[in-house]
Design an enzyme around this catalytic site. Sequence first.
Site, mmCIF file in Angstrom:
data_model
loop_
_atom_site.group_PDB
_atom_site.id
_atom_site.type_symbol
_atom_site.label_atom_id
_atom_site.label_comp_id
_atom_site.label_asym_id
_atom_site.label_seq_id
_atom_site.Cartn_x
_atom_site.Cartn_y
_atom_site.Cartn_z
ATOM 1 N N ASP B 122 0.855 -1.184 0.000
ATOM 2 C CA ASP B 122 0.000 0.000 0.000
ATOM 3 C C ASP B 122 0.893 1.238 0.000
ATOM 4 O OD1 ASP B 122 -2.173 -1.750 0.359
ATOM 5 O OD2 ASP B 122 -1.905 -1.720 2.539
ATOM 6 N N TYR B 123 0.542 2.218 -0.823
ATOM 7 C CA TYR B 123 1.414 3.400 -0.871
ATOM 8 C C TYR B 123 0.625 4.681 -1.077
ATOM 9 C CZ TYR B 123 0.732 3.725 -5.911
ATOM 10 O OH TYR B 123 0.162 3.869 -7.140
#
Lengths: 220, 253
Positions: B122-123
């Site tokens: 996740d970013y």
Amino acid sequence: MEAQIRAVLNLFKPSMVSIINYGMGNIRSVYNALNFIKVDCRIVNSAAEILESEKLILPGVGSFRMAMDNIKNRGLFDAINEAVLIKKNYILGICLGMQLFADEGEEDGLTKGFGWIPAAAKRFPAQVLGIKIPHIGFNRVYFQGTPVNLFKGLGESADFYFVHSYRMVCLEQEKYSSSWANYGERFIASVQYKNIFGTQFHPEKSLSNGLVVLRNFCQL
Amino acid sequence: MQNGVYMLSRNFSLQSVGNIDWIRECYNFDAIAFSIDELIVFNVEREKKDVKEFSRNLIELSKRCFMPIAAGGGIRSIEDAYMILDAGADKLVINTPVITNPELVISFIKTFGSQCIVASIDYKKHDRHTETFIHDGSHSTGLTVEEHVKKAERLNCGEIYLTSMDNDGTGEGLDLDIIKKISEVSMVPLIASGGIGKFNHFTDGILQGKADAVSTANLFNFIEDGLTDARSTMQKCSIDMASWDIDFFKSFK
């Protein structure tokens, strides 16, 4: 009392299709798939149950050696052989289950298989072929004309889900193979010989294409 | 999924949707389930993730799913991994342990093979760089997406599941720049997620982003035959996809 009567009745109820549980991988998904297409099936663990079954399904995920060890240690080897070779009952091997029909497998050191199909389970030569293993995902399977057919209703080819690093290598491919697929090379996607059927792909994970194959097998 | 209830996420904030029966009834889950190549289920419980309860729900869910299933969220031991796989999953999705407990990920790969392990990343995007997060998007790793992907690849993870937290749940489309950048450097298949809301977003992810697969949790934008139509839209753009007869399932209602 009622439970006992039911247990006795169940004992004499002929079981159409038995899924052999020998501690190798997910049998639940095969069971779910058969349930969905309304096939009377059960999961069996013993030689006695195998011998009283009309049709057998041998699933399997894992190593060839461990699978054969498990089958022998659980006392199932002779029962499966008898059901297939003497009683001539239909059997469907799935993925590793199919590979066990071969003479031998090379995973984890050379191991003898059932030897019903003159073949060997060998690792894809990934470097030579320039491919990554495992071969994973949906791939197109091309059917070869055979009189009794697992692929009835699917046309000339269809997509199926594969997860494997080994494939069956057979010198008499024309005689035993019933379909093929491409992954760096043309490999055997399914086998058929008399009452013996096997798929390298997972019909229980191949949406309706796979359910059609399972239904065809159950209707043999 | 949280305690058996299915959730929608927008920028990682959760909204409860309903349990599997409710989804089946109101959103024709079967039509959805019969139009996808693979199902991914996350345990998004924020407090303590109960793997046993999650597995029980997975067993119910997998009864009518005949495609590969990847599941994850809170897998912290080999026992957890076995429980999820026995419940019908084919692959484990791993997020936090890639950073906090790489030895565990290595032992999963040794036991189940790399094809079984999907590293989810996740970013968020900043002006000049990206930053990845673990623990349901709550803790920064201090890594960029590229660094995080390399880390997962070094552990031998089989696939990368990349989610843009900025785009998540917005329906405004995938973060194509980053997807393209990562697909160029990644050695393993890349699944792009976060932001899909329209048919052409799927196609964009594959053709422009060069991802190997595209994923949406925004099922409510694709109710009834939505995902079936999305597939045929992609096939019309000459994307090579598996095909099967959806009507077959209807005969088993």
